[in-house]
Design a protein around this motif. Structure first.
Motif, mmCIF file in Angstrom:
data_model
loop_
_atom_site.group_PDB
_atom_site.id
_atom_site.type_symbol
_atom_site.label_atom_id
_atom_site.label_comp_id
_atom_site.label_asym_id
_atom_site.label_seq_id
_atom_site.Cartn_x
_atom_site.Cartn_y
_atom_site.Cartn_z
ATOM 1 N N LEU A 80 0.833 -1.193 0.000
ATOM 2 C CA LEU A 80 0.000 0.000 0.000
ATOM 3 C C LEU A 80 0.874 1.251 0.000
ATOM 4 O O LEU A 80 1.912 1.301 0.662
ATOM 5 C CB LEU A 80 -0.910 0.008 1.227
ATOM 6 N N ASP A 81 0.445 2.241 -0.761
ATOM 7 C CA ASP A 81 1.100 3.544 -0.755
ATOM 8 C C ASP A 81 0.697 4.249 0.537
ATOM 9 O O ASP A 81 -0.473 4.609 0.728
ATOM 10 C CB ASP A 81 0.634 4.339 -1.982
ATOM 11 N N VAL A 82 1.659 4.463 1.437
ATOM 12 C CA VAL A 82 1.348 4.999 2.764
ATOM 13 C C VAL A 82 0.709 6.380 2.669
ATOM 14 O O VAL A 82 -0.296 6.665 3.339
ATOM 15 C CB VAL A 82 2.617 5.055 3.634
ATOM 16 N N ASP A 83 1.264 7.259 1.845
ATOM 17 C CA ASP A 83 0.711 8.607 1.724
ATOM 18 C C ASP A 83 -0.719 8.563 1.181
ATOM 19 O O ASP A 83 -1.609 9.276 1.674
ATOM 20 C CB ASP A 83 1.586 9.460 0.804
ATOM 21 N N ALA A 84 -0.943 7.734 0.156
ATOM 22 C CA ALA A 84 -2.281 7.612 -0.418
ATOM 23 C C ALA A 84 -3.240 6.987 0.584
ATOM 24 O O ALA A 84 -4.426 7.337 0.640
ATOM 25 C CB ALA A 84 -2.229 6.777 -1.702
ATOM 26 N N LEU A 85 -2.736 6.050 1.392
ATOM 27 C CA LEU A 85 -3.568 5.411 2.406
ATOM 28 C C LEU A 85 -4.032 6.422 3.451
ATOM 29 O O LEU A 85 -5.205 6.449 3.841
ATOM 30 C CB LEU A 85 -2.792 4.284 3.079
ATOM 31 N N VAL A 86 -3.113 7.276 3.904
ATOM 32 C CA VAL A 86 -3.466 8.308 4.888
ATOM 33 C C VAL A 86 -4.508 9.250 4.305
ATOM 34 O O VAL A 86 -5.493 9.617 4.967
ATOM 35 C CB VAL A 86 -2.213 9.079 5.335
ATOM 36 N N LEU A 87 -4.305 9.653 3.046
ATOM 37 C CA LEU A 87 -5.253 10.561 2.393
ATOM 38 C C LEU A 87 -6.621 9.901 2.260
ATOM 39 O O LEU A 87 -7.659 10.529 2.536
ATOM 40 C CB LEU A 87 -4.720 10.969 1.022
ATOM 41 N N ALA A 88 -6.646 8.621 1.842
ATOM 42 C CA ALA A 88 -7.917 7.912 1.689
ATOM 43 C C ALA A 88 -8.648 7.792 3.016
ATOM 44 O O ALA A 88 -9.874 8.017 3.104
ATOM 45 C CB ALA A 88 -7.666 6.530 1.089
ATOM 46 N N THR A 89 -7.914 7.427 4.057
ATOM 47 C CA THR A 89 -8.533 7.276 5.377
ATOM 48 C C THR A 89 -9.098 8.601 5.870
ATOM 49 O O THR A 89 -10.221 8.664 6.394
ATOM 50 C CB THR A 89 -7.501 6.729 6.387
ATOM 51 N N THR A 90 -8.324 9.673 5.710
ATOM 52 C CA THR A 90 -8.794 10.997 6.130
ATOM 53 C C THR A 90 -10.046 11.401 5.370
ATOM 54 O O THR A 90 -11.006 11.930 5.950
ATOM 55 C CB THR A 90 -7.681 12.044 5.915
ATOM 56 N N THR A 91 -10.045 11.139 4.066
ATOM 57 C CA THR A 91 -11.200 11.482 3.233
ATOM 58 C C THR A 91 -12.438 10.717 3.686
ATOM 59 O O THR A 91 -13.534 11.289 3.820
ATOM 60 C CB THR A 91 -10.903 11.168 1.762
ATOM 61 N N ILE A 92 -12.288 9.418 3.913
ATOM 62 C CA ILE A 92 -13.425 8.589 4.321
ATOM 63 C C ILE A 92 -14.022 9.090 5.629
ATOM 64 O O ILE A 92 -15.238 9.291 5.755
ATOM 65 C CB ILE A 92 -12.991 7.117 4.466
ATOM 66 N N LEU A 93 -13.176 9.313 6.643
ATOM 67 C CA LEU A 93 -13.674 9.684 7.958
ATOM 68 C C LEU A 93 -14.203 11.119 7.991
ATOM 69 O O LEU A 93 -15.053 11.446 8.813
ATOM 70 C CB LEU A 93 -12.581 9.494 8.999
ATOM 71 N N THR A 94 -13.725 11.960 7.080
ATOM 72 C CA THR A 94 -14.273 13.309 6.970
ATOM 73 C C THR A 94 -15.673 13.270 6.394
ATOM 74 O O THR A 94 -16.579 13.978 6.859
ATOM 75 C CB THR A 94 -13.368 14.198 6.097
ATOM 76 N N LEU A 95 -15.872 12.430 5.380
ATOM 77 C CA LEU A 95 -17.182 12.328 4.731
ATOM 78 C C LEU A 95 -18.165 11.507 5.544
ATOM 79 O O LEU A 95 -19.374 11.763 5.524
ATOM 80 C CB LEU A 95 -17.020 11.711 3.334
ATOM 81 N N SER A 96 -17.677 10.495 6.256
ATOM 82 C CA SER A 96 -18.558 9.578 6.987
ATOM 83 C C SER A 96 -17.866 9.124 8.265
ATOM 84 O O SER A 96 -17.200 8.087 8.283
ATOM 85 C CB SER A 96 -18.920 8.372 6.109
ATOM 86 N N PRO A 97 -18.017 9.875 9.350
ATOM 87 C CA PRO A 97 -17.295 9.560 10.586
ATOM 88 C C PRO A 97 -17.590 8.173 11.153
ATOM 89 O O PRO A 97 -16.754 7.622 11.884
ATOM 90 C CB PRO A 97 -17.773 10.656 11.553
ATOM 91 N N ASP A 98 -18.745 7.603 10.838
ATOM 92 C CA ASP A 98 -19.083 6.284 11.377
ATOM 93 C C ASP A 98 -18.474 5.128 10.585
ATOM 94 O O ASP A 98 -18.582 3.971 10.996
ATOM 95 C CB ASP A 98 -20.607 6.098 11.416
ATOM 96 N N THR A 99 -17.881 5.413 9.445
ATOM 97 C CA THR A 99 -17.317 4.345 8.611
ATOM 98 C C THR A 99 -16.047 3.783 9.238
ATOM 99 O O THR A 99 -15.168 4.528 9.660
ATOM 100 C CB THR A 99 -17.007 4.870 7.202
ATOM 101 N N ALA A 100 -15.964 2.455 9.296
ATOM 102 C CA ALA A 100 -14.745 1.783 9.762
ATOM 103 C C ALA A 100 -13.809 1.582 8.577
ATOM 104 O O ALA A 100 -14.225 1.089 7.529
ATOM 105 C CB ALA A 100 -15.088 0.437 10.384
ATOM 106 N N VAL A 101 -12.564 1.969 8.738
ATOM 107 C CA VAL A 101 -11.565 1.832 7.673
ATOM 108 C C VAL A 101 -10.569 0.759 8.082
ATOM 109 O O VAL A 101 -9.912 0.864 9.123
ATOM 110 C CB VAL A 101 -10.830 3.161 7.428
ATOM 111 N N THR A 102 -10.458 -0.282 7.265
ATOM 112 C CA THR A 102 -9.540 -1.381 7.546
ATOM 113 C C THR A 102 -8.441 -1.388 6.492
ATOM 114 O O THR A 102 -8.715 -1.579 5.306
ATOM 115 C CB THR A 102 -10.261 -2.739 7.541
ATOM 116 N N ALA A 103 -7.207 -1.173 6.906
ATOM 117 C CA ALA A 103 -6.071 -1.163 5.986
ATOM 118 C C ALA A 103 -5.356 -2.504 6.061
ATOM 119 O O ALA A 103 -4.876 -2.898 7.124
ATOM 120 C CB ALA A 103 -5.114 -0.029 6.347
#
Length: 296
Positions: A80-103
């Motif tokens: 996994l691209d670490v920088d892209a992973l951080v960006l994706a996780t931040t985006t998900i939780l900003t749009l939907s705080p209840d979403t669980a993100v599993t990397a």
């Protein structure tokens, strides 16, 4: 033809998600008209694995999060691209705080694929990575998971949904990634063109998310058995039927035949076995670290 919903609804939505949806419904451009409260509860209960954090996958992740998908897994054929992973996780939780993100920080291999993919309701592959072009497709076929797939090359995008075991009486036939590319694991598959139009990636990624949402909620007509082509240069859309795969009798020597391919792959021999498939008996829930937003 719409299919039965893929996911059973969860219980009542959390106050956080209820408030978020209330805000979304006040913005016409973000509404999901065909989806009722039960549909939103299905989305909240859904578990979607997204392959890749860039390319088509990035806009797909944003759309899934905005729709309120409850669990989004992130994995890739390679590291996994670490920088892209951080960006994706931040985006998900900003749009939907209840979403669980599993990397999933381990590579997808023939040994790990069934274990990782088996913890989800469907897989969305917008990675455009091809070290093992059939690994994900074969594993989804073995597990009976829908595979929402897309690829871009230069000014064209191609999208489809492959499902080896769609619901009975749905009118949908079994389709697999090999119906599109052929069955020869050594067949050449073109890598993603670095000059792909960014807007095309965004458009195609949003389409992939829409296919996943249709399957989860049982609304609309998914692309099972069809390939949607987007020609960015002419602004044209076309949906063509996948060819019907010819079964091979047990013990018979397969004959070579033409297979449709997004990249003009050469014809390949049909085969009843999947060369890169991990066994379904290894299925278990994901064991990787999970970042979950908690309710305030």
């Amino acid at each position: 033809m719409a299919l039965p919903p893929l996911v059973e609804p969860t219980g009542p939505l959390s106050p956080t998600e209820t408030a978020r949806l209330s805000q979304v419904r006040s913005l016409p451009q973000l509404r999901l008209p065909p989806i009722d409260d039960v549909g939103h509860r299905r989305l909240a209960a859904a578990r979607v694995l997204v392959l890749g954090t860039t390319g088509l996958s990035a806009p797909a992740v944003r759309s899934l999060a905005a729709a309120g998908v409850g669990t989004i897994g992130l994995a890739d054929v390679g590291p996994l691209d670490v920088d892209a992973l951080v960006l994706a996780t931040t985006t998900i939780l900003t749009l939907s705080p209840d979403t669980a993100v599993t990397a999933h920080d381990e590579d997808l291999t023939a040994e790990s694929a069934a274990r990782i993919l088996g913890g989800y309701d469907l897989v969305l592959d917008g990675s455009d990575l091809t070290p093992q072009p059939f690994l994900v497709g074969d594993t989804c076929a073995t597990l009976g998971l829908p595979l929402v797939w897309g690829s871009v090359a230069r000014g064209n995008a191609e999208l489809s949904v492959f499902w080896s075991s769609p619901p009975r009486r749905s009118g949908q036939r079994s389709t697999r990634l090999r119906d599109f590319f052929g069955t020869d694991a050594s067949a050449p598959v073109a890598a993603a063109d670095p000059g792909v139009l960014g807007a095309l990636r965004g458009q195609a990624g949003a389409f992939l998310a829409a296919e996943a949402i249709r399957l989860i909620t049982g609304t609309g007509e998914p692309l099972i058995g069809r390939v949607l082509t987007i020609d960015a240069e002419s602004g044209r859309f076309d949906a063509a039927q996948l060819p019907v795969a010819q079964p091979v009798a047990a013990g018979a020597r397969p004959e070579s035949g033409e297979a449709a391919s997004a990249h003009g792959a050469a014809s390949a021999p049909a085969s009843a076995s999947a060369t890169a498939t991990a066994t379904a008996t290894a299925v278990s829930a994901p064991t990787s670290a999970t970042a979950t937003a908690t309710e305030e």
